[in-house]
Design a protein around this motif. Sequence first.
Motif, short mmCIF file in Angstrom:
data_model
loop_
_atom_site.label_atom_id
_atom_site.label_comp_id
_atom_site.label_asym_id
_atom_site.label_seq_id
_atom_site.Cartn_x
_atom_site.Cartn_y
_atom_site.Cartn_z
N HIS A 199 0.85 -1.20 0.00
CA HIS A 199 0.00 0.00 0.00
C HIS A 199 0.88 1.25 0.00
O HIS A 199 0.60 2.22 -0.71
N ALA A 200 1.96 1.23 0.79
CA ALA A 200 2.86 2.39 0.87
C ALA A 200 3.46 2.70 -0.50
O ALA A 200 3.56 3.88 -0.87
N GLY A 201 3.84 1.68 -1.25
CA GLY A 201 4.40 1.91 -2.58
C GLY A 201 3.41 2.56 -3.53
O GLY A 201 3.74 3.52 -4.23
N VAL A 202 2.17 2.08 -3.51
CA VAL A 202 1.12 2.65 -4.37
C VAL A 202 0.87 4.11 -3.98
O VAL A 202 0.79 5.00 -4.85
N TYR A 203 0.76 4.38 -2.69
CA TYR A 203 0.42 5.74 -2.26
C TYR A 203 1.61 6.69 -2.32
O TYR A 203 1.43 7.91 -2.37
N THR A 204 2.83 6.17 -2.40
CA THR A 204 4.00 7.03 -2.67
C THR A 204 3.88 7.61 -4.08
O THR A 204 4.14 8.79 -4.30
N VAL A 205 3.46 6.79 -5.03
CA VAL A 205 3.24 7.25 -6.40
C VAL A 205 2.13 8.30 -6.41
O VAL A 205 2.21 9.31 -7.11
N ARG A 206 1.10 8.10 -5.60
CA ARG A 206 0.01 9.09 -5.54
C ARG A 206 0.48 10.41 -4.95
O ARG A 206 0.00 11.47 -5.36
N ILE A 207 1.40 10.36 -3.99
CA ILE A 207 1.98 11.61 -3.47
C ILE A 207 2.65 12.37 -4.61
O ILE A 207 2.44 13.58 -4.78
N GLU A 208 3.47 11.67 -5.38
CA GLU A 208 4.16 12.31 -6.51
C GLU A 208 3.17 12.90 -7.50
O GLU A 208 3.35 14.02 -7.98
N HIS A 209 2.10 12.15 -7.81
CA HIS A 209 1.08 12.63 -8.75
C HIS A 209 0.37 13.87 -8.22
O HIS A 209 0.20 14.86 -8.95
N THR A 210 -0.04 13.85 -6.96
CA THR A 210 -0.77 14.99 -6.41
C THR A 210 0.11 16.23 -6.33
O THR A 210 -0.35 17.33 -6.61
N ARG A 211 1.37 16.04 -5.99
CA ARG A 211 2.29 17.19 -5.94
C ARG A 211 2.53 17.76 -7.33
O ARG A 211 2.53 18.98 -7.52
N ILE A 220 -2.59 19.03 -6.47
CA ILE A 220 -3.85 18.55 -5.90
C ILE A 220 -3.71 18.52 -4.38
O ILE A 220 -2.74 17.97 -3.85
N GLU A 221 -4.66 19.10 -3.69
CA GLU A 221 -4.62 19.19 -2.23
C GLU A 221 -4.85 17.81 -1.60
O GLU A 221 -5.71 17.05 -2.04
N THR A 222 -4.06 17.51 -0.56
CA THR A 222 -4.21 16.26 0.17
C THR A 222 -4.24 16.54 1.68
O THR A 222 -3.81 17.60 2.13
N ILE A 223 -4.74 15.56 2.40
CA ILE A 223 -4.72 15.61 3.87
C ILE A 223 -4.17 14.26 4.35
O ILE A 223 -4.72 13.21 4.01
N GLY A 224 -3.10 14.26 5.11
CA GLY A 224 -2.59 13.06 5.75
C GLY A 224 -1.97 12.02 4.85
O GLY A 224 -1.69 10.90 5.30
N LEU A 225 -1.71 12.34 3.61
CA LEU A 225 -1.16 11.36 2.67
C LEU A 225 0.27 10.96 3.03
O LEU A 225 0.56 9.76 3.21
N PRO A 226 1.20 11.91 3.19
CA PRO A 226 2.57 11.50 3.56
C PRO A 226 2.64 10.79 4.92
O PRO A 226 3.38 9.83 5.09
N GLU A 227 1.83 11.24 5.86
CA GLU A 227 1.82 10.62 7.19
C GLU A 227 1.31 9.18 7.13
O GLU A 227 1.83 8.29 7.82
N SER A 228 0.30 8.95 6.29
CA SER A 228 -0.23 7.59 6.13
C SER A 228 0.81 6.67 5.50
O SER A 228 0.97 5.52 5.92
N VAL A 229 1.53 7.18 4.49
CA VAL A 229 2.57 6.37 3.84
C VAL A 229 3.67 6.02 4.85
O VAL A 229 4.13 4.87 4.90
N SER A 230 4.06 6.96 5.69
CA SER A 230 5.08 6.69 6.71
C SER A 230 4.60 5.61 7.68
O SER A 230 5.36 4.70 8.04
N ALA A 231 3.34 5.70 8.10
CA ALA A 231 2.78 4.70 9.02
C ALA A 231 2.73 3.32 8.37
O ALA A 231 3.02 2.31 9.01
N LEU A 232 2.37 3.27 7.08
CA LEU A 232 2.33 2.00 6.37
C LEU A 232 3.72 1.40 6.23
O LEU A 232 3.91 0.20 6.43
N ARG A 233 4.70 2.23 5.89
CA ARG A 233 6.07 1.73 5.75
C ARG A 233 6.57 1.13 7.06
O ARG A 233 7.28 0.12 7.06
#
Length: 122
Positions: A49-61, A65-78
Amino acid sequence: MVIPGDLVGRRLDRVACSWLHARGPSDALELLHMWLTLDGLRVRPADQHAGVYTVRIEHTRANDIETIGLPESVSALRALGERPVRLEAIDSPDRCWHFALFLADGGSLVGCAGVRRSGAAA
């Protein structure tokens, strides 16, 4: 990674689409992503899940695109590594935000990541 042969015989659980407003004269909607959720495939190792959402961080940046808690969630998943995590999703009542909920065994919340939908007013 999902092996295509593993998908045969699985029940389709959910279909979700993400749309992008075209930046052209017609301002038409274009399909950006389509997710087919098959029965039993929402539970994956946390680091997948962390790998998929890391790509989404790159896409949103890259697309501002505005996000809430995306980097924090990826860190918790890792941090959970190979432990199984279930992915659930919910939309805000006005459908301007899409939230991914990451749940560990027993349903405890690991992370919650929100992404403002394309075309939603800030």
